[in-house]
Design an enzyme around this catalytic site. Structure first.
Site, short mmCIF file in Angstrom:
data_model
loop_
_atom_site.label_atom_id
_atom_site.label_comp_id
_atom_site.label_asym_id
_atom_site.label_seq_id
_atom_site.Cartn_x
_atom_site.Cartn_y
_atom_site.Cartn_z
N SER A 77 27.47 38.22 45.86
CA SER A 77 27.99 38.49 44.31
C SER A 77 29.87 37.88 44.40
O SER A 77 30.23 38.10 45.31
CB SER A 77 28.10 39.36 44.02
N HIS A 78 30.25 37.61 43.41
CA HIS A 78 31.15 36.94 42.97
C HIS A 78 32.66 38.38 43.98
O HIS A 78 33.55 37.66 44.53
CB HIS A 78 31.98 36.80 42.02
N GLY A 79 32.19 39.07 43.47
CA GLY A 79 33.55 40.54 44.01
C GLY A 79 32.96 40.61 45.00
O GLY A 79 34.46 40.48 45.78
#
Length: 114
Positions: A70-72
């Site tokens: 995921s991005h985070g």
């Protein structure tokens, strides 16, 4: 403290970026106009590229959604910030100002003193 005990006194998620950090949590639901003091731990439902400026001062990351890609999680690894993702109801179970420890190696988020 608002942090609710879960399994073994910790909230659990997926380890996303290694390391451990203890600091003041700041729950942010939208990046628009958001501000983090240096070292504060960002607690968010999820992130996308609009959140990236907050990573410059974040000491750690706790996200309700997401996995290793995921991005985070990816940005946290790039910036060397301990991160735990996939923590159910994190934005409701952690309150701004709580002192928490994020263990990005084990996937645990604990309140200070637990």
């Amino acid at each position: 403290m608002a942090l609710v005990e879960a399994v073994e006194g910790a909230l659990r998620g997926s380890p996303a970026s290694p390391g451990s950090v203890t600091g003041k949590a700041r729950v942010i639901l939208s990046p628009r106009g958001a501000h983090l003091e240096p070292g504060e731990i960002l607690v968010a439902p999820s992130t996308d590229p609009g959140w990236t400026p907050l990573f410059l001062t974040a000491g750690g990351l706790v996200m309700e959604m997401g996995g290793m890609m995921s991005h985070g999680a990816v940005v946290a690894r790039e910036y060397g910030i301990p991160a735990v993702v996939g923590v159910p109801d994190a934005t409701e179970r952690i309150a701004t100002g709580d002192i928490i420890t994020v263990d990005g190696s084990s996937g645990a988020v604990t309140a200070q003193g637990q």
